[in-house]
Scaffold this motif. Structure first.
Motif, short mmCIF file in Angstrom:
data_model
loop_
_atom_site.label_atom_id
_atom_site.label_comp_id
_atom_site.label_asym_id
_atom_site.label_seq_id
_atom_site.Cartn_x
_atom_site.Cartn_y
_atom_site.Cartn_z
N ASN A 44 0.82 -1.21 0.00
CA ASN A 44 0.00 0.00 0.00
C ASN A 44 0.86 1.26 0.00
O ASN A 44 0.53 2.24 -0.67
CB ASN A 44 -0.94 0.00 1.20
N VAL A 45 1.94 1.25 0.77
CA VAL A 45 2.83 2.41 0.82
C VAL A 45 3.40 2.72 -0.56
O VAL A 45 3.55 3.89 -0.94
CB VAL A 45 3.97 2.18 1.83
N GLU A 46 3.72 1.68 -1.30
CA GLU A 46 4.31 1.87 -2.63
C GLU A 46 3.37 2.57 -3.60
O GLU A 46 3.79 3.10 -4.62
CB GLU A 46 4.77 0.52 -3.19
N HIS A 48 1.56 5.12 -2.52
CA HIS A 48 1.47 6.49 -2.04
C HIS A 48 2.65 7.31 -2.56
O HIS A 48 3.77 6.81 -2.67
CB HIS A 48 1.47 6.52 -0.51
N LYS A 49 2.39 8.57 -2.83
CA LYS A 49 3.44 9.44 -3.38
C LYS A 49 4.63 9.59 -2.44
O LYS A 49 5.78 9.55 -2.86
CB LYS A 49 2.86 10.83 -3.69
N ASP A 50 4.34 9.80 -1.15
CA ASP A 50 5.45 10.08 -0.23
C ASP A 50 6.20 8.83 0.21
O ASP A 50 7.29 8.93 0.78
CB ASP A 50 4.94 10.85 0.99
N LYS A 51 5.63 7.65 -0.03
CA LYS A 51 6.28 6.37 0.33
C LYS A 51 6.78 6.37 1.77
O LYS A 51 7.90 5.99 2.07
CB LYS A 51 7.41 6.04 -0.65
N ARG A 52 5.88 6.78 2.66
CA ARG A 52 6.21 6.82 4.09
C ARG A 52 5.32 5.84 4.84
O ARG A 52 4.10 5.79 4.63
CB ARG A 52 6.02 8.23 4.65
N LEU A 53 5.92 5.07 5.74
CA LEU A 53 5.21 4.08 6.53
C LEU A 53 5.40 4.36 8.02
O LEU A 53 6.51 4.61 8.47
CB LEU A 53 5.73 2.67 6.21
N TRP A 54 4.29 4.31 8.75
CA TRP A 54 4.35 4.43 10.21
C TRP A 54 3.94 3.09 10.78
O TRP A 54 2.85 2.59 10.51
CB TRP A 54 3.41 5.52 10.70
N VAL A 55 4.82 2.50 11.61
CA VAL A 55 4.53 1.22 12.25
C VAL A 55 4.33 1.47 13.74
O VAL A 55 5.23 1.95 14.43
CB VAL A 55 5.67 0.21 12.03
N ASP A 56 3.15 1.11 14.23
CA ASP A 56 2.79 1.33 15.63
C ASP A 56 2.67 -0.02 16.32
O ASP A 56 1.89 -0.88 15.90
CB ASP A 56 1.45 2.08 15.69
N PHE A 57 3.46 -0.22 17.37
CA PHE A 57 3.44 -1.48 18.12
C PHE A 57 2.58 -1.31 19.37
O PHE A 57 2.81 -0.39 20.17
CB PHE A 57 4.85 -1.88 18.54
N VAL A 58 1.62 -2.23 19.56
CA VAL A 58 0.78 -2.20 20.75
C VAL A 58 0.62 -3.60 21.32
O VAL A 58 0.97 -4.59 20.69
CB VAL A 58 -0.62 -1.60 20.45
N GLY A 59 0.05 -3.67 22.54
CA GLY A 59 -0.27 -4.96 23.16
C GLY A 59 -1.72 -4.93 23.60
O GLY A 59 -2.51 -4.18 23.02
N GLU A 79 13.52 -4.46 4.50
CA GLU A 79 12.53 -4.35 3.43
C GLU A 79 12.35 -2.91 2.98
O GLU A 79 12.20 -2.63 1.79
CB GLU A 79 11.18 -4.92 3.90
N ALA A 80 12.37 -1.99 3.92
CA ALA A 80 12.19 -0.58 3.59
C ALA A 80 13.34 -0.07 2.72
O ALA A 80 13.13 0.72 1.79
CB ALA A 80 12.09 0.25 4.86
N ALA A 81 14.56 -0.54 3.01
CA ALA A 81 15.71 -0.13 2.21
C ALA A 81 15.59 -0.64 0.78
O ALA A 81 15.90 0.08 -0.18
CB ALA A 81 16.99 -0.66 2.85
N LYS A 82 15.11 -1.88 0.62
CA LYS A 82 14.92 -2.45 -0.72
C LYS A 82 13.90 -1.66 -1.53
O LYS A 82 14.02 -1.50 -2.74
CB LYS A 82 14.45 -3.90 -0.62
N ARG A 83 12.86 -1.18 -0.85
CA ARG A 83 11.73 -0.54 -1.53
C ARG A 83 11.80 0.99 -1.48
O ARG A 83 10.86 1.67 -1.93
CB ARG A 83 10.42 -1.01 -0.88
N THR A 84 12.87 1.53 -0.91
CA THR A 84 13.04 2.99 -0.76
C THR A 84 11.85 3.60 -0.03
O THR A 84 11.22 4.56 -0.49
CB THR A 84 13.22 3.68 -2.14
#
Length: 352
Positions: A44-46, A48-59, A79-84
């Motif tokens: 999905n990020v790919e 998007h124009k800005d190619k920015r991903l926010w990962v939120d960890f919860v319990g 993975e992020a490095a591979k996909r810029t």
């Protein structure tokens, strides 16, 4: 930006009265499920124009699964490095599990820290207890030096999550003041427990507490001691010329993945009505389309004179959870929304 929330476990060392997970399963998210959920996010990020991903960890308490968190961040970085793709991280914690190793990991990965604390010890301990029924405020205070060091080294403010419930709402101002004045936190996010019905009298009192906090915020700002009270951001939206209050973006710009791989719009509705699919089969396009078309449906909200700028009707998952209807709404939050708009009209010039 695309946001994925990973529920890395359903294990916790506390037994908070208002936990949105309810009775926990004691499950830990399998690494395979986490990676499949992240793959959906990457795809999905790919788009998007800005190619920015926010990962939120919860319990649960996410830091109980610290080893899993370390593995996942390593995988995400590769993975992020591979996909810029540019990645940011956040984690919500109850503040009772901290040590030097955890601190170094948070600092090195610039993980944004969200700390759950409800105010003074008396207020906090009323709802946030250990499994033995003992309040957890002192546990957090034992770790306060770690939080101070985290802010000093990262130059990032910790966001404290302050939950307003039916057994502490009359202390909302006192709680915020304690978090700012006594504990020196600079970002306070006050949220309302919407899992129970509120009376008009309770909401009127809470509205007065909101006004007291707002006046305190304004005074601190005018004295050059500004802090961020998160509800201010919602109030400021009332000042925009036009706000389209329709689709909130669940499924398109954000997803919540449970430990078992179920995909939900957000934490506001983790019941079957809020499920969009799972990491094995993907999304239910039909459901997302229904949510997206919500804004065009004829319902009570569309007839309301504040509909265009209402923040409450925009929360589809909360409304769906409350009414079990795709075009339903939560009357308690509807009432309080009008309270907030009144505050904006009274203080908009000073809020700025």
């Amino acid at each position: 930006m695309y946001t994925i929330t990973l529920e890395v476990n359903q294990i916790c060392n506390l037994r908070c009265d208002y936990c949105y997970l309810g009775e926990k399963t004691n499950q830990i998210m399998p690494e395979e499920i986490a990676c499949k959920g992240l793959e959906i996010a990457f795809l999905n990020v790919e788009k998007h124009k800005d190619k920015r991903l926010w990962v939120d960890f919860v319990g649960g308490e996410a830091l109980i699964s610290f080893a899993l968190l370390q593995k996942l961040v390593e995988y995400i970085e590769e993975e992020a490095a591979k996909r810029t793709i540019a990645v940011s991280y956040s984690i919500t914690t109850n503040g009772t599990i901290m040590n030097n190793e955890v601190l170094e990991w948070l600092v090195n990965n610039r993980v944004h820290l969200k700390l759950s604390i409800d105010g003074t010890m008396e207020t906090h301990d009323r709802n946030r207890k250990t499994k033995h029924g003992i309040g957890s405020y002192r546990n957090i205070m034992q770790n306060i030096s770690y939080f101070r060091e985290y802010e000093e080294r990262t130059k990032q403010y910790i966001q404290v999550a302050h939950v307003v419930t039916q057994n502490n709402y009359w202390e909302a101002f006192k709680s915020v003041k304690h978090l700012v004045e006594d504990l020196h936190f600079s970002i306070v996010d006050s949220s309302i427990d919407v899992t129970h019905r509120w009376t008009v009298e309770q909401l009127d009192k809470l509205g007065q507490e909101w006004e007291n906090i707002l006046c305190y915020y304004i005074k601190k700002k005018e004295n050059g001691q500004a802090f961020l009270w998160a509800p201010i951001l919602d109030l400021k939206k009332y000042g925009e010329e036009y706000v389209n209050s329709g689709f909130c973006g669940v499924g398109l710009i954000q997803i919540y993945v449970k430990t078992d791989g179920g995909i939900y719009g957000c934490a506001a509705n983790l019941e079957s009505s809020g499920c969009l699919g799972d990491v094995e089969k993907g999304f239910s396009v039909r459901k997302i389309k229904e949510y997206r078309e919500l804004a065009n449906q004829s319902n009570a909200c569309l007839k309301c004179n504040i509909h265009a700028k209402c923040q409450s009707c925009k929360c589809i998952m909360n409304n769906l959870s409350y009414s079990n209807q795709i075009n339903g709404y939560n009357p308690d939050m509807c009432y309080f929304e009008k309270k907030k708009i009144t505050l904006w009209n009274k203080y908009d010039k000073k809020i700025g």
